[in-house]
Each structure stands twice: as structure tokens, then as C-alpha cells.
Motif scaffolding. Structure first.
Motif, PDB file in Angstrom:
ATOM      1  N   ALA A  60      21.565  91.977 -18.729  1.00 61.49           N
ATOM      2  CA  ALA A  60      21.485  93.422 -18.502  1.00 61.49           C
ATOM      3  C   ALA A  60      22.805  94.113 -18.853  1.00 61.49           C
ATOM      4  O   ALA A  60      22.812  95.210 -19.434  1.00 61.49           O
ATOM      5  CB  ALA A  60      21.119  93.693 -17.043  1.00 61.49           C
ATOM      6  N   HIS A  89      24.144  85.988 -12.175  1.00 58.03           N
ATOM      7  CA  HIS A  89      22.974  85.324 -12.732  1.00 58.03           C
ATOM      8  C   HIS A  89      22.874  85.657 -14.221  1.00 58.03           C
ATOM      9  O   HIS A  89      23.519  86.575 -14.724  1.00 58.03           O
ATOM     10  CB  HIS A  89      21.702  85.786 -12.005  1.00 58.03           C
ATOM     11  CG  HIS A  89      21.727  85.529 -10.532  1.00 58.03           C
ATOM     12  ND1 HIS A  89      21.435  84.297  -9.979  1.00 58.03           N
ATOM     13  CD2 HIS A  89      22.010  86.358  -9.491  1.00 58.03           C
ATOM     14  CE1 HIS A  89      21.525  84.375  -8.659  1.00 58.03           C
ATOM     15  NE2 HIS A  89      21.878  85.612  -8.339  1.00 58.03           N
ATOM     16  N   TRP A  90      22.019  84.885 -14.915  1.00 60.37           N
ATOM     17  CA  TRP A  90      21.796  85.170 -16.327  1.00 60.37           C
ATOM     18  C   TRP A  90      21.205  86.562 -16.524  1.00 60.37           C
ATOM     19  O   TRP A  90      21.519  87.250 -17.498  1.00 60.37           O
ATOM     20  CB  TRP A  90      20.881  84.115 -16.944  1.00 60.37           C
ATOM     21  CG  TRP A  90      21.596  82.890 -17.415  1.00 60.37           C
ATOM     22  CD1 TRP A  90      21.513  81.635 -16.892  1.00 60.37           C
ATOM     23  CD2 TRP A  90      22.514  82.814 -18.509  1.00 60.37           C
ATOM     24  NE1 TRP A  90      22.326  80.770 -17.591  1.00 60.37           N
ATOM     25  CE2 TRP A  90      22.952  81.470 -18.599  1.00 60.37           C
ATOM     26  CE3 TRP A  90      23.017  83.727 -19.417  1.00 60.37           C
ATOM     27  CZ2 TRP A  90      23.850  81.028 -19.552  1.00 60.37           C
ATOM     28  CZ3 TRP A  90      23.921  83.298 -20.378  1.00 60.37           C
ATOM     29  CH2 TRP A  90      24.328  81.970 -20.446  1.00 60.37           C
ATOM     30  N   SER A  91      20.341  86.972 -15.624  1.00 58.61           N
ATOM     31  CA  SER A  91      19.749  88.309 -15.732  1.00 58.61           C
ATOM     32  C   SER A  91      20.814  89.395 -15.609  1.00 58.61           C
ATOM     33  O   SER A  91      20.738  90.432 -16.287  1.00 58.61           O
ATOM     34  CB  SER A  91      18.682  88.495 -14.656  1.00 58.61           C
ATOM     35  OG  SER A  91      19.236  88.307 -13.359  1.00 58.61           O
ATOM     36  N   ASP A  92      21.820  89.172 -14.765  1.00 58.92           N
ATOM     37  CA  ASP A  92      22.907  90.147 -14.628  1.00 58.92           C
ATOM     38  C   ASP A  92      23.692  90.278 -15.931  1.00 58.92           C
ATOM     39  O   ASP A  92      24.021  91.390 -16.374  1.00 58.92           O
ATOM     40  CB  ASP A  92      23.851  89.725 -13.499  1.00 58.92           C
ATOM     41  CG  ASP A  92      23.123  89.500 -12.187  1.00 58.92           C
ATOM     42  OD1 ASP A  92      22.052  90.096 -12.007  1.00 58.92           O
ATOM     43  OD2 ASP A  92      23.637  88.722 -11.359  1.00 58.92           O
ATOM     44  N   PHE A 112      24.319  93.087 -10.212  1.00 58.35           N
ATOM     45  CA  PHE A 112      23.395  93.484 -11.282  1.00 58.35           C
ATOM     46  C   PHE A 112      23.608  94.956 -11.631  1.00 58.35           C
ATOM     47  O   PHE A 112      23.463  95.830 -10.768  1.00 58.35           O
ATOM     48  CB  PHE A 112      21.944  93.273 -10.845  1.00 58.35           C
ATOM     49  CG  PHE A 112      20.951  93.629 -11.913  1.00 58.35           C
ATOM     50  CD1 PHE A 112      20.577  92.697 -12.865  1.00 58.35           C
ATOM     51  CD2 PHE A 112      20.389  94.899 -11.970  1.00 58.35           C
ATOM     52  CE1 PHE A 112      19.658  93.024 -13.849  1.00 58.35           C
ATOM     53  CE2 PHE A 112      19.477  95.237 -12.956  1.00 58.35           C
ATOM     54  CZ  PHE A 112      19.112  94.294 -13.897  1.00 58.35           C
TER      55      PHE A 112
END
Length: 351
Positions: A252, A246-249, A189
Motif C-alpha cells: 500500500a 506486513h506485506w500489505s502495509d 498501514f
């Protein structure tokens, strides 16, 4: 035109900043100067039990290919575009009216083509290294785990006491797998691949949109820009599909890349609105427009004689005009007096 001392100092200062940025990116990427934060996990946590598909080199978009594309394609595109624009303007302008900027007295002039190309490429490379630094800093500080972390970590659940209750493991010695794979699994991340790809795509899309203004490119420019954005989006999807982020990574990383590219284009290169490659008019000396600085003009004897003759002719014309006006007034008054005398004579005869 010679560069002032202040501009030369600023040039050296910018080179120092660029060198510092490259060195910082190198320390983040290839050294262990900055320790990665160790984030804990729960036993048998489903979010981190995805399969491990091999090292990064076996990915559909390996890092070597990505780095080559984001560094080579923009360099080639900007160089070719600036060269074509320069040649088009070069053939339509006067050869002697092109702009020349001297670097110093002992060196040759800096061609406008070289100046613009180095400016746009320098800003792009600075943003590329800055994006890498932002991403590496986020990965080191957060230490977020990859979806396949438990697969490469290979924790000994029996020794950790995970059979009786759900426990939170926070110490680094819990993993028994390969240390390099574990370290990479702790740095997800934000996604570096997503950030670099979208940064290059946004920068190139804005460059094409603001620079290429030829007729017939109304649809070609959006197609090229959207194509670049699509490739960056597919890079992020590939990272999620291979269980490397992940999708959040990925989201971002997209935000960081778009933000840095937009800031550099709008605030640094001002939407690529630099000086023209070829100036229509040569630069004028500002002192030449100041009347106080101009040297006194010396008139020749011939000019003085012509000026005196013109003055005399003007005076003669004025005298003639005044005389003719005076004669007309006298004749008018004589006519009036003649009429009045005749009127008096008629009145006297009637009486």
C-alpha cells in the motif's frame, strides 16, 4: 519582463498552500491532535506475535537516515543537474539573449536556473509532505496492528479470560506494555518508509530520464533509475524482515508513493519540460507585429527623388517596348501586302 499582478497573487497562494501542507504534516507527525483508531485482536493471534527487535532507531534503516536521504539526495541531484545544464547552455549561447524574469521593480531578476531549480524542488517537497499526510491519515483511520503488537502490548490473558475460549479483545486497557511502543504498533498501514522511499525513487528516476539527454547516457540513465527503485524496494523488504510491517502495509505504501510521484511529474511539471534555461531569441514586443499600431513612416526627399526616377525609367521602357512591337507589326503587314501584290502580278502575266 515584470510579473503581472495575477501571477504574483498565484505565487502567494501557492506559498500559503505549501505552508498549510507542512503544518498538517507536522500535526499528524508530532502531535496527538488526531486520535488513532483502536483495533481489536484475538487472544494469542499468530499474526501479531512476532518478536520485537527494538525501537525504530535500532533498525537497519532508521527514520532519521531515511528522512535525510529522501530530502537531501534529490535536492543535491536536482541542483547539480540544473547547474550543469545551465552552464552548458550558457557557454553555447549569447550572453545578451538569456531570459530575465523580474520579480518586482525593486529587486533583481530571477535567473532561469533559480526558477527551474526552485520549481522542481518545490514540487518535490510538496509531494513529500503530501505523501506523509496520506500515510499518516491512513494509519490514524485504520489503526492496523504491527506483526509484533502482542509482544509490546503484553496483555494479561488471565484477566481477559483467554484461557477458556478464543476471545476478541477490543478495549484499549487490555495492554500493559509501554504506551509509546503500543501507539507505534497501531500505526502500520500503509508503511510510511515504503511510501516515502518509493516516492523519492520514482520522482528522481523520471527526472533523470526526462532531463538528462546527453550523448552516451542511454544505459547510464536506466542504471541510475533502476538503482533508485531497487533501494526503495529494499527499504520495504527490510520493514517486513524486521517484523515492523506486513506485506500489505508495504505494498500500500508503494502504491501511494508511485501514484503521487507520477501525478506530480505528469500533471504538474509536465515531464520536466519547462522553458529553456537560455532563450535563443530575445522576446519580441507583440505590438510591433501589429500593422495598425506601427507609427507612420516619413520618407526623405532623396527617397522620393529616387522613387520618381525609377517610375520614369519604367514608363520609358514600356514605351520603347510598345514602339518596337508596333514597328514589327507594320513591317510584317507590309511584307504580307508585298507578297500578295507579286502573286497577283504573276497570275496576270500567265493569263
Amino acid at each position: 519582463m515584470f510579473l503581472p499582478h495575477s501571477l504574483t497573487t498565484m505565487l502567494y497562494f501557492q506559498l500559503v498552500i505549501m505552508a498549510g501542507t507542512v503544518m498538517l504534516a507536522y500535526y499528524f507527525e508530532y502531535t496527538d491532535t488526531f486520535n488513532v483508531h483502536v483495533q481489536g485482536f484475538f487472544c494469542y493471534e499468530i499474526a501479531y506475535t512476532k518478536p520485537y527487535l527494538g525501537p525504530e532507531d535500532t533498525s537497519a534503516i532508521p527514520p532519521a537516515l531515511l528522512y535525510a536521504v529522501v530530502s537531501g539526495v534529490p535536492t543535491l541531484l536536482i541542483t547539480v543537474t540544473e547547474t550543469v545544464l545551465f552552464l552548458i547552455q550558457y557557454t553555447s549561447k549569447d550572453l545578451d539573449s538569456r531570459e530575465k524574469t523580474m520579480v518586482n521593480g525593486d529587486c533583481c531578476y530571477l535567473n532561469p536556473l533559480v526558477r527551474r531549480t526552485f520549481r522542481f524542488l518545490g514540487v518535490y517537497m510538496f509531494g513529500l509532505f503530501t505523501t506523509d499526510i496520506f500515510v499518516n491519515a491512513g494509519q490514524v483511520v485504520t489503526g492496523n496492528l504491527a506483526p509484533h503488537f502482542l509482544t509490546v502490548c503484553k496483555p494479561n490473558y488471565t484477566a481477559l479470560g483467554c484461557q477458556q475460549a478464543l476471545r476478541y479483545i477490543s478495549h484499549q486497557e487490555a495492554c500493559t506494555g509501554n504506551e509509546d511502543d503500543i501507539l507505534r504498533a497501531r500505526k502500520t498501514f500503509p508503511s510510511k518508509e515504503a511510501a516515502l522511499s518509493v516516492y523519492a525513487a520514482v520522482y528522481m528516476a523520471m527526472y533523470i530520464t526526462f532531463t538528462v539527454r546527453a550523448k552516451g547516457t542511454r544505459l547510464a540513465k536506466p542504471v541510475m533509475s533502476l538503482g533508485l527503485m531497487c533501494l526503495a524496494f529494499l527499504t520495504g523488504i527490510n520493514r517486513v524482515a524486521e517484523y515492523r510491517n506486513h506485506w500489505s502495509d508495504v505494498i500500500a505504501g508503494f502504491i501511494i508513493g508511485v501514484a503521487i510521484a507520477t501525478f506530480l511529474v505528469v500533471c504538474v511539471v509536465h515531464n520536466f519540460k519547462g522553458k529553456q534555461l537560455l532563450n535563443e531569441d530575445p522576446p519580441q514586443d507583440p505590438l510591433s507585429n501589429d500593422p495598425m499600431v506601427n507609427s507612420p513612416r516619413v520618407e526623405s526627399p532623396l527617397e522620393k527623388y529616387i522613387a520618381s526616377q525609377v517610375t520614369e525609367l519604367r514608363m520609358d521602357d514600356e514605351d520603347l517596348s510598345s514602339r518596337s512591337l508596333k514597328g514589327r507589326l507594320l513591317s510584317f503587314f507590309s511584307w504580307i501586302t508585298g507578297k500578295s501584290s507579286r502573286f497577283r502580278h504573276l497570275q496576270s502575266t500567265r493569263q
